[in-house]
Scaffold this active site. Structure first.
Site, PDB file in Angstrom:
ATOM      1  N   ASP A  56       0.770  -1.115   0.028  1.00 29.23           N
ATOM      2  CA  ASP A  56      -0.114  -0.020  -0.105  1.00 29.23           C
ATOM      3  C   ASP A  56       0.791   1.154   0.068  1.00 29.23           C
ATOM      4  O   ASP A  56       0.294   2.336  -0.101  1.00 29.23           O
ATOM      5  CB  ASP A  56      -0.994   0.098   0.941  1.00 29.23           C
ATOM      6  CG  ASP A  56      -0.386  -0.131   2.513  1.00 29.23           C
ATOM      7  OD1 ASP A  56       0.836  -0.191   2.622  1.00 29.23           O
ATOM      8  OD2 ASP A  56      -1.119  -0.133   3.328  1.00 29.23           O
ATOM      9  N   SER A  57       2.160   1.120   0.002  1.00 29.62           N
ATOM     10  CA  SER A  57       2.997   2.201  -0.259  1.00 29.62           C
ATOM     11  C   SER A  57       2.853   2.955  -1.629  1.00 29.62           C
ATOM     12  O   SER A  57       3.388   3.715  -1.913  1.00 29.62           O
ATOM     13  CB  SER A  57       4.542   1.766  -0.089  1.00 29.62           C
ATOM     14  OG  SER A  57       4.793   0.712  -1.113  1.00 29.62           O
ATOM     15  N   ASP A  95      -0.778  -6.374  -0.108  1.00 31.96           N
ATOM     16  CA  ASP A  95      -1.343  -5.542   1.288  1.00 31.96           C
ATOM     17  C   ASP A  95      -2.706  -5.587   1.174  1.00 31.96           C
ATOM     18  O   ASP A  95      -3.397  -5.426   0.445  1.00 31.96           O
ATOM     19  CB  ASP A  95      -0.813  -4.263   1.323  1.00 31.96           C
ATOM     20  CG  ASP A  95       0.462  -4.311   2.288  1.00 31.96           C
ATOM     21  OD1 ASP A  95       0.658  -4.924   3.272  1.00 31.96           O
ATOM     22  OD2 ASP A  95       1.216  -3.141   1.897  1.00 31.96           O
ATOM     23  N   LYS A 124      -0.904  -9.461   3.348  1.00 28.98           N
ATOM     24  CA  LYS A 124      -0.173  -8.840   4.478  1.00 28.98           C
ATOM     25  C   LYS A 124      -0.963  -7.825   5.081  1.00 28.98           C
ATOM     26  O   LYS A 124      -1.827  -7.076   4.425  1.00 28.98           O
ATOM     27  CB  LYS A 124       1.153  -8.353   3.912  1.00 28.98           C
ATOM     28  CG  LYS A 124       1.930  -7.572   4.991  1.00 28.98           C
ATOM     29  CD  LYS A 124       3.118  -6.997   4.489  1.00 28.98           C
ATOM     30  CE  LYS A 124       3.405  -5.662   3.937  1.00 28.98           C
ATOM     31  NZ  LYS A 124       3.013  -4.521   4.649  1.00 28.98           N
ATOM     32  N   GLU A 126      -1.220  -5.387   8.878  1.00 31.30           N
ATOM     33  CA  GLU A 126      -0.532  -4.696   9.780  1.00 31.30           C
ATOM     34  C   GLU A 126      -1.070  -4.913  11.197  1.00 31.30           C
ATOM     35  O   GLU A 126      -2.516  -4.952  11.255  1.00 31.30           O
ATOM     36  CB  GLU A 126      -0.501  -3.333   9.536  1.00 31.30           C
ATOM     37  CG  GLU A 126       0.492  -2.531   8.370  1.00 31.30           C
ATOM     38  CD  GLU A 126       0.442  -1.517   8.297  1.00 31.30           C
ATOM     39  OE1 GLU A 126       0.041  -0.604   8.966  1.00 31.30           O
ATOM     40  OE2 GLU A 126       0.808  -1.014   7.200  1.00 31.30           O
ATOM     41  N   GLU A 193       9.227  -3.656  10.573  1.00 29.28           N
ATOM     42  CA  GLU A 193       9.645  -2.415   9.864  1.00 29.28           C
ATOM     43  C   GLU A 193      10.371  -1.330  10.945  1.00 29.28           C
ATOM     44  O   GLU A 193       9.462  -1.140  12.021  1.00 29.28           O
ATOM     45  CB  GLU A 193       8.348  -1.606   9.094  1.00 29.28           C
ATOM     46  CG  GLU A 193       8.745  -0.406   8.613  1.00 29.28           C
ATOM     47  CD  GLU A 193       7.570  -0.071   7.443  1.00 29.28           C
ATOM     48  OE1 GLU A 193       6.887  -0.579   7.199  1.00 29.28           O
ATOM     49  OE2 GLU A 193       7.860   1.212   6.937  1.00 29.28           O
TER      50      GLU A 193
HETATM   51  O1  KIV Z   1       3.603  -1.230   1.492  1.00 26.72           O
HETATM   52  C1  KIV Z   1       4.753  -1.385   1.675  1.00 26.72           C
HETATM   53  O2  KIV Z   1       5.403  -1.298   0.557  1.00 26.72           O
HETATM   54  C2  KIV Z   1       5.179  -2.011   2.931  1.00 26.72           C
HETATM   55  C3  KIV Z   1       6.713  -2.451   2.911  1.00 26.72           C
HETATM   56  C4  KIV Z   1       7.340  -1.170   3.358  1.00 26.72           C
HETATM   57  C5  KIV Z   1       7.142  -3.409   3.594  1.00 26.72           C
HETATM   58  O3  KIV Z   1       4.564  -2.454   3.565  1.00 26.72           O
END
Ligand code: KIV
Length: 275
Positions: A56-57, A95, A124, A126, A193
């Site tokens: 989600d970056s 994500d 993934k 959080e 992280e």
């Molecule tokens: O969203 C993302 O790119 C991440 C990485 C920084 C691990 O969660």
């Protein structure tokens, strides 16, 4: 039709959860990177990355937001579908965006969409102790899960910004407990992280599942970076753990290869990238 079976005996068989577990057991570092489109997916595949994250970056580096909070499930699915088309060997993880796993049923529906519509093989999310029930529920439906601890970008408005986590003993102790609880709940990977290198080392040694770090020191089982940081595309000030792998390289492919090699050879991260 039986692609998985056919590729199993090839020189570059697709990475699976079992491959990642074996890499941990063998002490081979897992080279991971984010990716958001098919062209770069083909490139990170050629560079021999093991694990690719549609993170989600993308909300920050692709969409231009200042956090990951505005990213939607449909955004991740759109990018994941494109990345899946460009990959053959790396394992694809996507994500779960902000507020897409607030209940077990919601998490299951959304994980299903990431896999069926987005082509992801692992999701993934959080969170710490609060997400144990969600991880358990997804795992009980045979969904591969990565649990993201430490700095959790979806929570920055609550936790007070993009800061190193786990410097205080109480927070570090909680992170040890959370990592173990998430593993026991069925997480297949833990991602750490922005935490002190010593804490990254301890948690990695305590878990039997692979631990991937970003700003978590040199001793995690693998490293992950944002593709645009590896290629020095991201404008402005960068986090301490970022390295520009384009230095001395003539093409983006050579830059990503340099990153993968640096992770495999343990040249990255160096002391200057650690907390
Ligand atoms: O969203 C993302 O790119 C991440 C990485 C920084 C691990 O969660």
């Amino acid at each position: 039709m039986y692609t998985q079976l056919q590729l199993r005996g090839s020189a570059r068989p697709p990475v699976t959860v079992a491959t990642l577990q074996k890499m941990k057991a063998d002490g081979e570092k897992i080279a991971s990177i984010t990716c958001y489109d098919a062209s770069f997916a083909a490139l990170v595949d050629e560079a021999d990355a093991d694990l690719v994250l549609v993170g989600d970056s993308l909300g920050m580096v692709v969409q231009g937001h200042d956090t990951t909070v505005p990213v939607t499930l449909d955004n991740i699915i759109y990018h994941s579908r494109a990345v899946a088309r460009g990959l053959s060997r790396p394992f694809l993880m996507a994500d779960m965006p902000f507020m897409t796993y607030t209940s077990r049923e919601k998490a299951l529906d959304n994980a299903m969409r990431l896999m069926q519509d987005g082509g992801a093989k692992m999701v993934k999310l959080e969170g710490g102790a609060g997400q144990v029930g969600i991880v358990e529920f997804l795992a009980s439906h045979d969904i591969a899960v990565c649990a993201h601890l430490g700095l959790r970008p979806q929570s920055v408005h609550k936790t007070g910004g993009f800061r190193v986590q786990g410097r205080e003993n109480a927070v570090a102790d909680q992170m040890h407990r959370d990592a173990k609880a998430l593993q026991d709940a069925g997480a297949d990977i833990v991602l750490l992280e922005c935490i002190p290198a010593e804490l990254g080392k301890e948690i990695t040694a305590e878990l039997h599942v692979p631990v991937i770090g970003i700003g978590a020191g040199p001793d995690t089982d693998g490293q992950i970076l944002v593709l645009y940081d590896v290629l020095d595309i991201t404008p402005g000030r960068k986090p301490r753990f970022v390295q520009n792998f384009m230095v001395g390289q003539e093409s983006p492919l050579a830059g990503v290869k340099a990153y993968v090699q640096a992770v495999k050879s343990r040249a990255y991260p160096a002391a200057e990238h650690c907390f």
